[in-house]
Design a protein around this motif. Structure first.
Motif, short mmCIF file in Angstrom:
data_model
loop_
_atom_site.label_atom_id
_atom_site.label_comp_id
_atom_site.label_asym_id
_atom_site.label_seq_id
_atom_site.Cartn_x
_atom_site.Cartn_y
_atom_site.Cartn_z
N LEU A 137 12.23 -5.47 -1.63
CA LEU A 137 12.32 -5.60 -0.24
C LEU A 137 11.60 -6.82 0.46
CD1 LEU A 137 12.31 -2.07 1.43
CD2 LEU A 137 14.40 -3.62 1.49
N VAL A 138 10.22 -7.00 -0.24
CA VAL A 138 9.57 -8.07 0.06
C VAL A 138 9.92 -9.41 -0.28
CG1 VAL A 138 7.17 -8.79 -0.35
CG2 VAL A 138 7.33 -6.69 0.14
N LYS A 139 10.66 -9.35 -1.63
CA LYS A 139 11.23 -10.51 -1.97
C LYS A 139 12.31 -11.22 -1.48
CE LYS A 139 14.03 -12.24 -5.92
NZ LYS A 139 14.80 -11.79 -7.37
N THR A 140 13.32 -9.87 -0.78
CA THR A 140 14.39 -10.42 0.22
C THR A 140 13.81 -10.84 1.46
OG1 THR A 140 15.73 -8.49 -0.71
CG2 THR A 140 16.45 -9.31 1.46
N ALA A 141 12.58 -10.43 1.86
CA ALA A 141 12.03 -10.98 3.18
C ALA A 141 11.42 -12.52 2.82
CB ALA A 141 11.22 -10.05 3.78
N ASN A 142 11.49 -12.87 1.75
CA ASN A 142 11.19 -14.17 1.36
C ASN A 142 9.28 -14.51 1.24
OD1 ASN A 142 11.37 -16.69 0.59
ND2 ASN A 142 10.64 -17.64 2.53
N GLY A 143 9.06 -13.02 0.70
CA GLY A 143 7.55 -12.84 0.49
C GLY A 143 7.15 -12.65 -1.10
N GLU A 144 5.94 -12.60 -1.50
CA GLU A 144 5.63 -12.43 -2.67
C GLU A 144 4.41 -11.40 -2.83
OE1 GLU A 144 6.27 -13.05 -7.08
OE2 GLU A 144 7.40 -13.96 -5.13
N VAL A 145 4.64 -10.24 -3.63
CA VAL A 145 3.76 -9.29 -3.88
C VAL A 145 2.54 -9.71 -4.84
CG1 VAL A 145 2.96 -7.15 -4.37
CG2 VAL A 145 5.23 -7.59 -3.39
N VAL A 146 1.05 -9.90 -4.24
CA VAL A 146 0.02 -10.29 -5.13
C VAL A 146 -0.67 -9.19 -5.55
CG1 VAL A 146 -0.10 -12.53 -4.23
CG2 VAL A 146 -1.51 -10.56 -3.04
N ILE A 147 -0.65 -8.02 -5.02
CA ILE A 147 -1.50 -6.73 -5.45
C ILE A 147 -0.62 -5.51 -4.75
CG2 ILE A 147 -3.00 -6.86 -3.64
CD1 ILE A 147 -5.07 -5.93 -5.85
N THR A 148 -0.63 -4.53 -5.41
CA THR A 148 -0.25 -3.02 -5.18
C THR A 148 -1.31 -2.11 -4.87
OG1 THR A 148 1.85 -3.61 -5.67
CG2 THR A 148 1.23 -1.36 -5.19
N LEU A 149 -1.75 -1.68 -4.03
CA LEU A 149 -2.77 -0.58 -3.86
C LEU A 149 -2.11 0.75 -3.63
CD1 LEU A 149 -6.12 -0.86 -3.93
CD2 LEU A 149 -5.95 -0.41 -1.43
N THR A 150 -2.58 1.84 -4.58
CA THR A 150 -1.96 3.20 -4.27
C THR A 150 -3.14 4.14 -4.22
OG1 THR A 150 -1.76 3.52 -6.74
CG2 THR A 150 0.12 2.52 -5.57
N GLN A 151 -2.94 5.36 -3.71
CA GLN A 151 -3.75 6.31 -3.62
C GLN A 151 -3.01 8.00 -3.78
OE1 GLN A 151 -6.09 6.85 0.23
NE2 GLN A 151 -7.91 7.46 -1.01
N LYS A 152 -3.68 8.74 -4.47
CA LYS A 152 -3.22 10.22 -4.28
C LYS A 152 -4.01 10.76 -3.14
CE LYS A 152 -1.52 10.20 -9.08
NZ LYS A 152 -1.35 10.78 -10.28
N ARG A 153 -3.16 11.48 -2.34
CA ARG A 153 -3.76 12.38 -1.40
C ARG A 153 -3.04 13.51 -1.09
NH1 ARG A 153 -7.50 10.29 2.19
NH2 ARG A 153 -6.89 11.65 3.78
N VAL A 164 0.90 -1.36 -0.02
CA VAL A 164 0.15 0.03 -0.04
C VAL A 164 1.00 1.31 -0.08
CG1 VAL A 164 -1.80 1.09 1.19
CG2 VAL A 164 -1.84 -1.41 1.46
N GLY A 165 0.86 2.17 -0.89
CA GLY A 165 1.37 3.54 -1.25
C GLY A 165 0.62 4.39 -1.12
N CYS A 166 0.89 5.56 -0.65
CA CYS A 166 0.26 6.85 -0.63
C CYS A 166 1.04 8.03 -1.46
CB CYS A 166 -0.24 7.35 0.78
SG CYS A 166 -1.53 8.82 0.71
N GLN A 167 0.75 8.65 -2.43
CA GLN A 167 1.40 9.54 -3.31
C GLN A 167 0.93 10.91 -2.82
OE1 GLN A 167 1.39 9.18 -7.36
NE2 GLN A 167 2.67 10.91 -7.78
N LEU A 168 1.97 11.61 -2.13
CA LEU A 168 1.64 13.01 -1.71
C LEU A 168 1.85 14.03 -2.90
CD1 LEU A 168 2.83 12.91 1.99
CD2 LEU A 168 0.42 12.53 0.98
N PRO A 169 1.61 15.17 -3.02
CA PRO A 169 1.82 15.92 -4.02
C PRO A 169 3.25 16.61 -4.38
CG PRO A 169 -0.12 16.86 -2.59
CD PRO A 169 0.59 15.80 -1.88
N HIS A 170 4.17 16.33 -3.10
CA HIS A 170 5.53 16.50 -3.50
C HIS A 170 6.61 15.67 -4.29
CE1 HIS A 170 5.78 14.71 0.44
NE2 HIS A 170 6.96 14.40 0.28
N VAL A 171 5.62 14.31 -4.20
CA VAL A 171 6.34 13.11 -4.93
C VAL A 171 5.98 12.92 -6.41
CG1 VAL A 171 6.60 10.56 -4.37
CG2 VAL A 171 6.38 12.23 -2.49
N ASP A 172 6.96 13.01 -7.30
CA ASP A 172 6.53 12.92 -8.64
C ASP A 172 6.21 11.31 -8.83
OD1 ASP A 172 8.83 11.56 -9.38
OD2 ASP A 172 10.03 13.49 -9.26
#
Length: 421
Positions: A37-53, A15-23
Motif C-alpha cells: 500500500l505504501v508503494k502504491t502511495a508513492n512511498g518507501e518503507v525504510v524500517i518496520t517496527l513490531t511488538q507483541k502485546r 508499525v504493527g502490533c501482534q495480538l494473541p489471536h493473530v498468528d
C-alpha cells in the motif's frame, strides 16, 4: 524486531502490533500488504517496527518503550511519515503525533489516500472526499497545528488542510453537499441500469481482491484500455464494456474496485452505489491471484463483502489467475465453479469465454424456430442477442432452422412465437 530496507522516495516507518489471536503468518502477510500500500502511495518503507502485546495500548497503540524507540528512529532516519497497521483512535493519533513529532497516519488513512490518487471520475472523487471527511471529522479536535504543518505527502491528499482547518459546520455542510451530488449521480446510474435491463442485456461483474489481475483480464476480454499495473487499487472507477462470447452473443462486462482486508467502513459505505453494479449482475466473475501466498484469505474477504452486498443468489465463476506464476503451495479452494488461467494466454481466454457462455446458457431457455429468409433483421438479432447454436438454410422451403438459447424476458420471445416448431 526490525526489518530495514533501502529508500529513495518519501520515507515511511511501519508499525504493527501482534495480538494473541493473530498468528505469525497472518501478521506477516498483513505487514507485507501494508508495504504494498505504501508503494502504491508513492512511498518507501525504510524500517518496520513490531511488538507483541496482549492488547492494544489505549493511549499510544504500542507500549511506552516502543514509542520511545520509535521516536528515536524518526529522528535518526529523518522519516516523512509513520504508518500504523491498524486504525488509530482520535486520541491515539493525537498522542502519537505529539510524542513522535512526525506525521502519523494509520492503515485506513493510507487506503483513503490511495483512493484519492486513483479516483478519476466525478463520482469517484466525490466518494473519496466524503469518506475522508467522515473519517477525519472526529480527529479534528486539537489538531490545528499538526494539520497546518503537514504540507504534502502520503495521507494528506484529498480534501486538503485548508478545508480541514475550517470549523465543523463547514465540514458538515460539505458532507451534505457531496451526499446530495452523489444521490443525483446514483439516480443517473440507476436509470442507466434500468435501461440496460429493459434492453435485456446480460450483465457480468468482475470482482476480486485488489491486484488480482481484474483490469488485465477486463482488457483482454473486451479490448478495453483501462489502467493496469502491478499496484494495489490500480483502478478505482467502475468501467463497463461489451464482450462477445464464442457464439456471437454480446454481454456487458463491468470491472469493479478491488476489495481488501479491513477495507475502511467509510469507503464501503461511500462506494456502495458503485458496488450496486455487482448486485445488478446476472453473473459474477471472482478473480483470485493464485500467485499470492495469502490467496485463501483474499477469497474469504471477497465472499464476506459479497455477503454484505446480499448477492447470494447470483451465480459465481471463480477464476484463478496468474497460473504462469502460481504459488507452490496453491490449492484451489473455490466454493463455486472454477477455472485456472493466465490472462496473457489466448488459449486460456478462449476456454474462459466458453465457460462463461455455458454458464449464461443455464439462465436461458432453449428455442427452435423456422425463420423465413426475408426476416434478415430478426436473424441478425438472433446472432447477437441470443446464443445461436445452430443455423441451417433449407433451399426447398426457403427457411432457416435456428436452434439456440434466449433470456426468458427478452423482447424477441414474442416474435419467435409465430415461428416456433
Amino acid at each position: 524486531m526490525r526489518d530495514i530496507q533501502t529508500n529513495e522516495r518519501e520515507k515511511a516507518i511501519l508499525v504493527g502490533c501482534q495480538l494473541p489471536h493473530v498468528d505469525e503468518e497472518r501478521f506477516s502477510y498483513s505487514l507485507e500488504e501494508l508495504k504494498s500500500l505504501v508503494k502504491t502511495a508513492n512511498g518507501e518503507v525504510v524500517i518496520t517496527l513490531t511488538q507483541k502485546r496482549e492488547k492494544i495500548h489505549s493511549a499510544t497503540y504500542i507500549g511506552k518503550g516502543k514509542v520511545e524507540e520509535l521516536a528515536n528512529l524518526v529522528k535518526e532516519l529523518e522519516v516523512d511519515v509513520v504508518i500504523f497497521n491498524d486504525e488509530l483512535s482520535p486520541s491515539q493519533n493525537h498522542n502519537l503525533s505529539k510524542l513522535l513529532e512526525a506525521r502519523v497516519i494509520d492503515r485506513t488513512q493510507l487506503i483513503l489516500d490511495i483512493f484519492a490518487q486513483r479516483a478519476r471520475s466525478k463520482e469517484g472523487k466525490l466518494q473519496v472526499e466524503l469518506a475522508q471527511l467522515e473519517y477525519l471529522l472526529p480527529r479534528l479536535t486539537g489538531q490545528g497545528t499538526e494539520l497546518s504543518r503537514l504540507g504534502g505527502g502520503i495521507g494528506t491528499r484529498g480534501p486538503g488542510e485548508t478545508k480541514l482547518e475550517t470549523d465543523r459546520r463547514h465540514i458538515y455542510r460539505r458532507i451534505d453537499e457531496i451526499k446530495e451530488q452523489l444521490k443525483i449521480i446514483a439516480g443517473h446510474r440507476e436509470r442507466y441500469r434500468k435501461r440496460r435491463k429493459k434492453n435485456h442485456v446480460f450483465q457480468i461483474a468482475l470482482v476480486g481482491y485488489t491486484n488480482a489481475g481484474k483490469s488485465t483480464l477486463f482488457n483482454r476480454l473486451t479490448d478495453a484500455d483501462s489502467f493496469e499495473e502491478n499496484l494495489l487499487f490500480a483502478t478505482l472507477d467502475p468501467l463497463t464494456k461489451k464482450m462477445t462470447l464464442p457464439g456471437g452473443y454480446t454481454v456487458l462486462l463491468t470491472d469493479t474496485v478491488g476489495f481488501i482486508q479491513d477495507l475502511p467502513t467509510t469507503l464501503v459505505a461511500a462506494f456502495r452505489s458503485t458496488l450496486e453494479e455487482v448486485k445488478e449482475a446476472d453473473l459474477i466473475l471472482h478473480v483470485v491471484d493464485s500467485s499470492n501466498p495469502d490467496y485463501f484469505n483474499h477469497e474469504e474477504t471477497v465472499y464476506e463483502l459479497l455477503d454484505e452486498l446480499e448477492v447470494k443468489e447470483i451465480p459465481i465463476i471463480t477464476i484463478y489467475n496468474k497460473q504462469d506464476i502460481v504459488h507452490p503451495d496453491f490449492v484451489p479452494s473455490a466454493k463455486t465453479e472454477s477455472i485456472m488461467i493466465s490472462a496473457f494466454r489466448e488459449a486460456d481466454l478462449i476456454q474462459l469465454r466458453q465457460m462463461i457462455e455455458e454458464t449464461v446458457i443455464q439462465s436461458m431457455k432453449p428455442y427452435f424456430v423456422l425463420i423465413p429468409s426475408y426476416e434478415g433483421k430478426l436473424l441478425s438479432q438472433l446472432k447477437s442477442e441470443t446464443i445461436l447454436r445452430q443455423l441451417c438454410y433449407d433451399e426447398q422451403t426457403g427457411m432457416y432452422e435456428c436452434h439456440g438459447y434466449i433470456l426468458a424476458n427478452h423482447a424477441l420471445n414474442g416474435q419467435l412465437k409465430q415461428y416456433q416448431q
